[in-house]
Design a protein around this motif. Structure first.
Motif, PDB file in Angstrom:
ATOM      1  N   LEU A 169       1.855  11.649  46.495  1.00 19.36           N
ATOM      2  CA  LEU A 169       2.634  11.346  48.272  1.00 19.36           C
ATOM      3  C   LEU A 169       0.741  12.286  48.526  1.00 19.36           C
ATOM      4  CD1 LEU A 169       3.280  10.581  50.843  1.00 19.36           C
ATOM      5  CD2 LEU A 169       4.461  12.623  50.867  1.00 19.36           C
ATOM      6  N   VAL A 203       1.739   5.615  45.020  1.00 19.05           N
ATOM      7  CA  VAL A 203       0.730   6.281  46.130  1.00 19.05           C
ATOM      8  C   VAL A 203       1.255   5.920  47.029  1.00 19.05           C
ATOM      9  CG1 VAL A 203      -1.272   6.929  46.358  1.00 19.05           C
ATOM     10  CG2 VAL A 203      -1.270   6.244  44.062  1.00 19.05           C
ATOM     11  N   ARG A 204       1.469   6.802  47.558  1.00 24.91           N
ATOM     12  CA  ARG A 204       1.712   6.829  49.610  1.00 24.91           C
ATOM     13  C   ARG A 204       0.713   7.979  50.240  1.00 24.91           C
ATOM     14  NH1 ARG A 204       5.331   2.838  51.423  1.00 24.91           N
ATOM     15  NH2 ARG A 204       4.892   3.801  53.738  1.00 24.91           N
ATOM     16  N   LYS A 205      -0.005   7.468  51.158  1.00 25.10           N
ATOM     17  CA  LYS A 205      -1.065   8.472  52.161  1.00 25.10           C
ATOM     18  C   LYS A 205      -0.793   8.677  53.634  1.00 25.10           C
ATOM     19  CE  LYS A 205      -4.376   5.863  53.763  1.00 25.10           C
ATOM     20  NZ  LYS A 205      -4.249   4.367  52.810  1.00 25.10           N
TER      21      LYS A 205
END
Lengths: 251, 251
Positions: free
Chosen positions: A184, A199-201
């Motif tokens: 994150l 992946v998270r943003k």
DNA sequence: ATGTCTTTGTGAACGCGTGCACAAAGATGG
DNA sequence: CCATCTTTGTGCACGCGTTCACAAAGACAT
């Protein structure tokens, strides 16, 4: 949402659409609130209203999980809470590390939402030697030299990056090399990761800019003058080289 | 991303698709980095790589803004920075208020990304009388009694909510009544607002749960045992009534 | 001027997500 | 047991977003 959305392109994992997965936490939150009020059952209409979505959408979402409702009655709250929790993987323990203990990292460490729902802050990591040993949210901050050992000792598979953007990619690489497969990212950087890593943003700056766009639309629409100058003035006021800013991310 | 995405349903404002608007800040960031390195022009391929998107997508996105490229050469960096900034409304000043100065609110107040790019923290507001007058990030915190006056005196149209979830809706209502038409919500609550008001939410808990889902998928797939018990154990450990938690949001 | 080479801008096809609208299913009452 | 009523589960159509693939456009060298 925050949010941005940079993870699996269009892969539907075992039949559950990505859009549905993103809404399950919303339903779960609404259901938990109902559970605390000891409400036994709820209709799709009521639950949809509580979660802020369309009822048809909610029913279709649930249909991907299975037929958990009773026609003419609705859904059993407790049962649904369990089913969604299980589907999201919240019945197990997820140790998480936070890398970059600045203002934001500290805020997240204090965040109550970690403790509940299966997430546990296993470690806080910072590159500043002066930070090492200090207690934040009751947890001792450790130096980033020990990152790899911390990851493997605790079996961590989820990492949160709250470093300055200049070092985010390096941190990311080390996390991935050490075995982390979900990240994150709060740093305003495009992280490149190998296949198999999600992946998270979360990007405040982007959210604000999107709001500004719509705000301008709402306010404007009458004075469409002011033609574009040929030599733009490059509006960022040159606040130093990128990559060495305090602790929370610049634009 | 982050974020969640709760704002305009499917309204395409003057021909620019919502998905494109959401990517413009990404392009802008990459272009600004190029600009600081004094790169004069950039091809769609290079810029797309820097922004982490497909080059065809980037070209189509730019085509909604107009024909700003030169075939055989690429895009003029400075010119494009200006065009995107203007399209996003970043050439004007946006005063912003932050309501709820807990850990997270303070982190955002210190956030460098506000100052650059047209956003300016006009005021910090908190309901706690003990907070009033204290300086956070060089700005005096004001009491929420004066919320309406602060909004109208400063011409604020964008509000950031970092309060506990129990009071988020009230705060939202007051902001809207005072003239705010764009809200960035960090509280884990579904806000209901009248038409014409945009809400975007950033929800750490949701992002983590989505990661956990994919993580479970990656790890599992072999031992699909452990059937669902009929009486689920309601895994949240009952940490008190919702709505009165510290300063950052619980699950 | 002409040809070659690079890169943009976009037509078209495809797939995902959303919402309507209704049939099927079960509860409930007589 | 039958009728009625409520609510789920879903087939279907539509629109948005993404991607491919290529023609058009300009730079550049000869």
């Amino acid at each position: 949402m925050a949010t941005g959305r940079t993870h699996r392109p269009a892969t539907r994992s075992r039949g559950i659409p990505e859009a549905t997965v993103a809404r399950l936490p919303l339903y779960l939150r609404a259901l938990t609130a109902l559970s605390e009020r000891s409400v036994p059952t709820v209709s799709s209409e009521e639950l949809a209203a509580a979660a802020g979505v369309n009822s048809a959408k909610l029913r279709k979402d649930f249909s991907y999980l299975g037929s958990y409702g009773t026609r003419g009655v609705g859904y059993d709250v407790e049962y649904l809470v369990y089913q969604i929790s299980r589907e999201l993987g919240l019945t197990q323990d997820w140790p998480v590390v936070i890398v970059g203990i600045g203002n934001l990292g500290a805020a997240l460490a204090n965040y109550g939402g970690f403790a509940s729902r299966g997430f546990r802050v296993a470690a806080l990591i910072d590159a500043d030697p002066a930070m090492a040993g200090r207690q934040v949210a009751g947890i001792a901050v450790q130096h980033s030299d020990d990152l790899e050992k911390i990851i493997s000792d605790n079996g961590v598979s989820i990492g949160v990056i709250t470093t300055p953007p200049g070092v985010a990619q390096q941190v990311c690489d080390r996390l991935v090399a050490a075995g982390v497969t979900s990240i994150l990212n709060f740093a305003p950087t495009v992280l490149s990761v190998p296949d198999g890593v999600d992946v998270r943003k979360v990007d405040l700056s982007i959210e604000l800019q999107i709001l500004a766009f719509h705000e301008q639309r709402k306010a404007g629409e009458e004075h469409e003058g002011t033609a574009a100058p040929a030599a733009p003035h490059h509006d960022s006021d040159e606040q130093g080289p990128d990559g060495d800013v305090p602790a929370v991310m610049p634009a």
